[in-house]
Scaffold this motif. Structure first.
Motif, PDB file in Angstrom:
ATOM      1  N   VAL A 238       0.823  -1.216   0.000  1.00 19.78           N
ATOM      2  CA  VAL A 238       0.000   0.000   0.000  1.00 19.78           C
ATOM      3  C   VAL A 238       0.855   1.263   0.000  1.00 19.78           C
ATOM      4  N   VAL A 239       2.177   1.113  -0.163  1.00 20.59           N
ATOM      5  CA  VAL A 239       3.060   2.287  -0.063  1.00 20.59           C
ATOM      6  C   VAL A 239       2.707   3.366  -1.090  1.00 20.59           C
ATOM      7  N   ASP A 240       2.184   2.970  -2.247  1.00 20.67           N
ATOM      8  CA  ASP A 240       1.822   3.952  -3.263  1.00 20.67           C
ATOM      9  C   ASP A 240       0.495   4.645  -2.967  1.00 20.67           C
ATOM     10  N   ASP A 241      -0.231   4.135  -1.982  1.00 23.45           N
ATOM     11  CA  ASP A 241      -1.520   4.733  -1.627  1.00 23.45           C
ATOM     12  C   ASP A 241      -1.378   5.939  -0.705  1.00 23.45           C
ATOM     13  N   PHE A 242      -0.261   6.023   0.007  1.00 23.23           N
ATOM     14  CA  PHE A 242      -0.142   7.078   1.017  1.00 23.23           C
ATOM     15  C   PHE A 242      -0.262   8.472   0.408  1.00 23.23           C
ATOM     16  N   GLU A 243       0.329   8.673  -0.748  1.00 20.46           N
ATOM     17  CA  GLU A 243       0.266   9.992  -1.383  1.00 20.46           C
ATOM     18  C   GLU A 243      -1.129  10.326  -1.898  1.00 20.46           C
ATOM     19  N   LYS A 244      -2.010   9.335  -1.986  1.00 21.36           N
ATOM     20  CA  LYS A 244      -3.373   9.556  -2.462  1.00 21.36           C
ATOM     21  C   LYS A 244      -4.319   9.968  -1.334  1.00 21.36           C
ATOM     22  N   ILE A 245      -3.881   9.826  -0.090  1.00 24.57           N
ATOM     23  CA  ILE A 245      -4.746  10.115   1.055  1.00 24.57           C
ATOM     24  C   ILE A 245      -4.894  11.620   1.232  1.00 24.57           C
ATOM     25  N   LYS A 246      -6.128  12.078   1.273  1.00 22.49           N
ATOM     26  CA  LYS A 246      -6.422  13.510   1.423  1.00 22.49           C
ATOM     27  C   LYS A 246      -7.139  13.806   2.733  1.00 22.49           C
ATOM     28  N   LEU A 247      -7.239  12.819   3.610  1.00 19.37           N
ATOM     29  CA  LEU A 247      -7.985  12.967   4.859  1.00 19.37           C
ATOM     30  C   LEU A 247      -7.068  13.390   5.993  1.00 19.37           C
ATOM     31  N   PRO A 248      -7.607  14.005   7.032  1.00 22.27           N
ATOM     32  CA  PRO A 248      -6.812  14.221   8.248  1.00 22.27           C
ATOM     33  C   PRO A 248      -6.306  12.872   8.757  1.00 22.27           C
ATOM     34  N   THR A 249      -5.001  12.764   8.950  1.00 21.24           N
ATOM     35  CA  THR A 249      -4.395  11.476   9.284  1.00 21.24           C
ATOM     36  C   THR A 249      -3.443  11.613  10.465  1.00 21.24           C
ATOM     37  N   LEU A 250      -3.542  10.654  11.377  1.00 25.39           N
ATOM     38  CA  LEU A 250      -2.654  10.578  12.534  1.00 25.39           C
ATOM     39  C   LEU A 250      -1.863   9.285  12.454  1.00 25.39           C
ATOM     40  N   LEU A 251      -0.556   9.389  12.552  1.00 27.20           N
ATOM     41  CA  LEU A 251       0.328   8.234  12.635  1.00 27.20           C
ATOM     42  C   LEU A 251       0.813   8.100  14.078  1.00 27.20           C
ATOM     43  N   ILE A 252       0.553   6.952  14.702  1.00 31.32           N
ATOM     44  CA  ILE A 252       1.078   6.662  16.035  1.00 31.32           C
ATOM     45  C   ILE A 252       2.094   5.537  15.881  1.00 31.32           C
ATOM     46  N   ILE A 253       3.351   5.834  16.172  1.00 30.29           N
ATOM     47  CA  ILE A 253       4.427   4.904  15.890  1.00 30.29           C
ATOM     48  C   ILE A 253       5.242   4.610  17.141  1.00 30.29           C
ATOM     49  N   GLY A 254       5.189   3.360  17.582  1.00 29.71           N
ATOM     50  CA  GLY A 254       6.124   2.888  18.599  1.00 29.71           C
ATOM     51  C   GLY A 254       7.463   2.664  17.927  1.00 29.71           C
ATOM     52  N   THR A 255       8.462   3.444  18.288  1.00 28.10           N
ATOM     53  CA  THR A 255       9.712   3.473  17.518  1.00 28.10           C
ATOM     54  C   THR A 255      10.604   2.248  17.735  1.00 28.10           C
ATOM     55  N   ARG A 256      10.316   1.429  18.747  1.00 30.87           N
ATOM     56  CA  ARG A 256      11.105   0.222  18.988  1.00 30.87           C
ATOM     57  C   ARG A 256      10.691  -0.922  18.070  1.00 30.87           C
ATOM     58  N   ASP A 257       9.572  -0.764  17.403  1.00 30.15           N
ATOM     59  CA  ASP A 257       9.015  -1.803  16.535  1.00 30.15           C
ATOM     60  C   ASP A 257       9.986  -2.147  15.404  1.00 30.15           C
ATOM     61  N   ARG A 258      10.123  -3.435  15.113  1.00 26.25           N
ATOM     62  CA  ARG A 258      10.954  -3.899  13.999  1.00 26.25           C
ATOM     63  C   ARG A 258      10.210  -4.945  13.162  1.00 26.25           C
TER      64      ARG A 258
END
Length: 320
Positions: A238-258
Motif C-alpha cells: 500500500v506504499v503507493d496509496d499514502f500519497e493519495k490520502i487527502k484525509l486528516p491522518t494521525l500516525l502513532i508509531i512505537g519506535t522500537r518496533d521492527r
C-alpha cells in the motif's frame, strides 16, 4: 536481550475452534451475512454505543495476529468520550468465517467492512487500523474518501514494500510454516517484536487466542487462512496509496518496533534494514500530506496494549 518471562501453565491452554465459538467477547457480537466469491460467509463485529453520543463513529481494524477483542480498552475509552465504536473481525479472523478458498485482497476486506457500515446506516466514520489493519485502513481511506472522515494508523505494517527485501514464498510454503506454529513460537515472536523481551500476564489473553487454534482439529483451516493473508500482505503493498490520502491522518508509531513481513527469508545483509519504524514513521508522514506523527519512544508493535495511556491520549485529541 533481557527476558523477563514466566511461562503460563500450558495445561490451562484451551483448544479453540476456527470461529472461537467458546470465547466470549467483551461486547455483544453480531454477524453480517456476506455473499463473497460464490460463498455464503459470516462476518462478526461488535457495535458499541455510548450513553451520551457525540454523533461520531470510529471503526477499529485489527492486525493479522489478532481480532476485534483486543480493542476492548480502546473501545471503552472512546465510548466514554461519546463515540460509537464498531470492531469487525475480518473474514479469516476471530469469529468470522474461515473460507477454504478465498481471494483475499485489501479491496475485498474494505468492501466487507463497508457492507457492515451500510447495514448499520452509518454514512461517515473515522478509521483506526493497527498492524495489518493499518494497510486495510489505508485502502479504505483511498477507496471511500467520501465515507472516511479521519484516519489513524497505529504501528501499521506495509510502510515499506516487502518485495524489495524478501523473496516471494508460495502459499504452500507459507501454509507449511503456519502449521509449525505453537504456543511457544507465537510467544517468542511477540516477546521479541512486540514487548522487548518483557512479558506481562495480561498479554496471555491475546496470545492464547492464537495458540488455542494450534491444539484444535480446526488448525489446518485457520493456518490456511493465515497463509492466504500473509500472501495478501506481501503481494499487495500500500506504499503507493499514502500519497493519495487527502484525509486528516494521525500516525502513532512505537519506535522500537521492527516488525516486517518475510524478514526471516530476506538475505542476511538486508534483514537489519527492514521494519525500522523510527525511520518509517517519518517517511510515511512526508507521503501523507498534512498528516500528524506521534512517536512513542521505546514502544513496540502494539502500543494500545503495551502503553495504553500514551496511545489513547493522542487518539482522542485527534478525533475531537
Amino acid at each position: 536481550m533481557s527476558v523477563f518471562f514466566k511461562a503460563q501453565d500450558l495445561s490451562a491452554l484451551k483448544p479453540l475452534d476456527a470461529e472461537l465459538s467458546t470465547v466470549t467477547y467483551p461486547f455483544p457480537v453480531q454477524f453480517k451475512e456476506l455473499k463473497n466469491q460464490g460463498q455464503n460467509l459470516q462476518m462478526a463485529y461488535m457495535d458499541v454505543k455510548p450513553e451520551k453520543a457525540n454523533g461520531k463513529t470510529v471503526v477499529l481494524l485489527h492486525g493479522k495476529n489478532f481480532n476485534g477483542y483486543y480493542f476492548e480498552e480502546a473501545a471503552r475509552s472512546l465510548q466514554k468520550e461519546g463515540y460509537r465504536v464498531v470492531m469487525p473481525d475480518q473474514i479469516g479472523f476471530g469469529k468470522s468465517s474461515k473460507p477454504r478458498q478465498y481471494q483475499f485482497s485489501f479491496q475485498q476486506l474494505a468492501e466487507n467492512t463497508k457492507a457492515i457500515m451500510d447495514e448499520l446506516r452509518i454514512d461517515k466514520f473515522a478509521v483506526l487500523g493497527h498492524s495489518m489493519g493499518g494497510m486495510l485502513a489505508t485502502k479504505m481511506a483511498v477507496m471511500y474518501p467520501d465515507r472516511v472522515e479521519k484516519l489513524i494508523l497505529a504501528n501499521p505494517i506495509g510502510l515499506e514494500d516487502y518485495r524489495n527485501f524478501s523473496p516471494y514464498q508460495s502459499i504452500d510454503k507459507l501454509y507449511a510454516a503456519e502449521l509449525k506454529n505453537t504456543y511457544e513460537s507465537y510467544r517468542d515472536y511477540q516477546l521479541k517484536f512486540y514487548y522487548d523481551g518483557k512479558w506481562k500476564p495480561e498479554y496471555d489473553k491475546w496470545l492464547n487466542l492464537l495458540a488455542g487454534w494450534t491444539i484444535h482439529k480446526d488448525f489446518p483451516v485457520t493456518a490456511w487462512n493465515a497463509a492466504l493473508t500473509t500472501d495478501m500482505i506481501y503481494t499487495q503493498p500500500v506504499v503507493d496509496d499514502f500519497e493519495k490520502i487527502k484525509l486528516p491522518t494521525l500516525l502513532i508509531i512505537g519506535t522500537r518496533d521492527r516488525t516486517a513481513i518475510g524478514k526471516a527469508n530476506a538475505p542476511k545483509e538486508l534483514q537489519p534494514q527492514m521494519g525500522l519504524y523510527h525511520n518509517l514513521g517519518k517517511e510515511t508522514q512526508k507521503k501523507i500530506k498534512g498528516s500528524t506523527l506521534v512517536e512513542l519512544e521505546n514502544v513496540g508493535h502494539s502500543p494500545h496494549i503495551e502503553v495504553f495511556d500514551r496511545f489513547i491520549q493522542p487518539v482522542i485529541k485527534f478525533l475531537n
